[in-house]
Design an enzyme around this catalytic site. Structure first.
Site, PDB file in Angstrom:
ATOM      1  N   ALA A  10      -0.047 -11.912  -2.588  1.00  0.00           N
ATOM      2  CA  ALA A  10       0.528 -12.087  -1.247  1.00  0.00           C
ATOM      3  C   ALA A  10       0.749 -10.744  -0.574  1.00  0.00           C
ATOM      4  O   ALA A  10       1.771 -10.508   0.065  1.00  0.00           O
ATOM      5  CB  ALA A  10       1.842 -12.869  -1.323  1.00  0.00           C
ATOM      6  N   LYS A  37       3.498 -12.280  -7.908  1.00  0.00           N
ATOM      7  CA  LYS A  37       4.454 -11.990  -8.979  1.00  0.00           C
ATOM      8  C   LYS A  37       5.865 -11.755  -8.469  1.00  0.00           C
ATOM      9  O   LYS A  37       6.836 -11.898  -9.217  1.00  0.00           O
ATOM     10  CB  LYS A  37       3.975 -10.790  -9.809  1.00  0.00           C
ATOM     11  CG  LYS A  37       3.921  -9.465  -9.079  1.00  0.00           C
ATOM     12  CD  LYS A  37       3.435  -8.374 -10.038  1.00  0.00           C
ATOM     13  CE  LYS A  37       3.297  -7.031  -9.332  1.00  0.00           C
ATOM     14  NZ  LYS A  37       2.824  -5.980 -10.270  1.00  0.00           N
ATOM     15  N   GLU A 167       1.623  11.132   4.111  1.00  0.00           N
ATOM     16  CA  GLU A 167       2.800  10.476   4.688  1.00  0.00           C
ATOM     17  C   GLU A 167       4.033  10.710   3.815  1.00  0.00           C
ATOM     18  O   GLU A 167       5.138  10.899   4.338  1.00  0.00           O
ATOM     19  CB  GLU A 167       2.532   8.987   4.891  1.00  0.00           C
ATOM     20  CG  GLU A 167       1.480   8.735   5.967  1.00  0.00           C
ATOM     21  CD  GLU A 167       1.456   7.298   6.469  1.00  0.00           C
ATOM     22  OE1 GLU A 167       1.274   7.108   7.689  1.00  0.00           O
ATOM     23  OE2 GLU A 167       1.612   6.373   5.657  1.00  0.00           O
TER      24      GLU A 167
END
Length: 389
Positions: A10, A37, A167
């Site tokens: 997901a 998970k 970043e």
């Protein structure tokens, strides 16, 4: 009888695929099962911020159940163990799932390139939990410095100068001086070093923008060691190919990714780093009912280079897979994966960024910082739009 579609993962790719397929189909046509998970979706493009304490875990995670709501998507929280293509079955730690169509969007894991000690003695930044560990470690280093005065505790090394590495370096450059003041540590003792094996930072960005980024970060105390691979890591020591060493208790590795082992172990064709080879419709090679998307797959762009593992690409892979699963069910022509590249933005810390918006427009400084916010939330906006449909 409804077809069963199982989506593993997901992240950006898997979640968008599930939401898009929900929009395209009815409950009578398809049963959608989403496996992950964790019970939350991670905003992995923002993990550099909680890693330095600029954001909390709640700011970079979204509950999956809150996203799915009452939609016809069943969420299963579990860990994928194996995939049996012949039986069309997925084995989880606590369950088994059969499928008619399968989407593998399990992401990637860190590539250590066989460098001795790198896995054992470095931090990585691929999850919220890892970001939290980095933040806690940095704070522990600063807290304990005044007890033993070890300079290695104030030397922070980031390996890799791609998106994630730069970043993170930008966030560290802004936050370390503030943390030093908080823990009563001399600011001039802090060293922040970015090591990169390639000849330049931020590959794929315009050279002019790269120069601006480098100048901005150097002005805030970042030291770059470019064109120099890391060859070994020991506790407290980073060894470089030049023979030089860096005394540091903090090595954060962002230098590469490889496929999740379950993909190759399940018999899918992969490239040398374990990412699945797919056809132009994002299906696993030689498979008619399995799509492999996101960081789990390897796709060449028209320029001959692999598409980068970004949220922008992953969400479009998710959309493409959903459309093609629907097309397969309806026995209509599939759609080739042909992503629209909307530019790229790299944060350089709290107040600066660089960005390329299409081929002609470039942005730096505060303008790009505002663009960065919009860019990173574009993917959530896409998810939000799907939720409303």
């Amino acid at each position: 009888m409804a077809k069963k579609v199982v989506i593993l993962g997901a992240g950006y790719a898997g979640l968008v695929c599930a939401l898009e397929l929900n929009k395209l189909t009815t409950a009578q046509e398809v049963e959608i099962i989403l496996v992950n998970k964790h019970d939350y979706h991670q905003l992995v493009t923002q993990l550099h911020e909680p890693a330095v304490g600029a954001k909390e875990q709640k700011d970079v995670t979204v509950s999956i159940n809150s996203i799915l709501g009452a939609k016809k998507i069943k969420f299963v929280q579990d860990v994928v163990v194996s995939i049996d293509k012949a039986a069309q079955e997925v084995t989880l730690e606590h369950n088994k799932l059969s499928y008619d169509y399968l989407v593998v969007a399990l992401g990637s894991e860190t590539e250590y390139f066989g460098i001795p000690g790198l896995k054992e003695y470095s931090f990585t930044l691929k999850s919220v939990n890892q970001a939290n560990r980095i933040r806690e470690h940095i704070e522990d280093c600063l807290k304990s410095y005044n007890q033993d005065k070890k300079d290695s505790k104030l030397t922070f090394v980031v390996g890799g100068a791609g998106f994630t590495g730069i970043e993170l370096v930008g966030e560290l450059a802004d936050m370390l001086p503030k943390l030093a003041a908080q823990y009563n540590v001399p600011k001039d003792k802090i060293k922040l070093i970015n090591v990169e094996a390639a000849p330049m930072i931020l590959p794929g960005f315009d050279e002019e923008l790269v120069a601006i980024a480098k100048k901005s970060l150097e002005a805030r105390g970042v030291k770059f060691i470019i064109g120099t691979p890391v060859v070994q890591v020991e506790p407290g020591v980073v060894h470089l190919k030049t023979g030089d060493t860096i005394s540091s208790d903090t090595m954060i590795w962002t230098g590469g990714v490889r496929g999740i082992p379950v993909v190759a172990e399940s018999g899918f064709q992969t490239e040398p780093r374990g990412r699945a080879k797919v056809d132009e419709y994002m299906r696993a090679l030689d498979e008619k009912n399995v799509w492999i998307i996101g960081d789990s797959c390897f796709v060449l762009a028209p320029n001959g280079r692999p598409y980068p593992p970004t949220a922008q690409i992953s969400t479009q892979m998710g959309e493409n897979a959903a459309v093609n699963i629907y097309s397969s069910m309806k026995h209509i022509k599939l759609e080739k994966f042909n992503p629209v590249l909307l530019g790229a933005v790299a944060s350089l810390g709290r107040k600066e960024a660089i960005g390329s918006l299409g081929k002609k427009m470039k942005a730096t400084g505060w303008l790009a910082y505002r663009v960065k916010d919009a860019s990173k939330y574009r993917y959530l906006a896409k998810i939000g739009a799907l939720l409303k449909s």
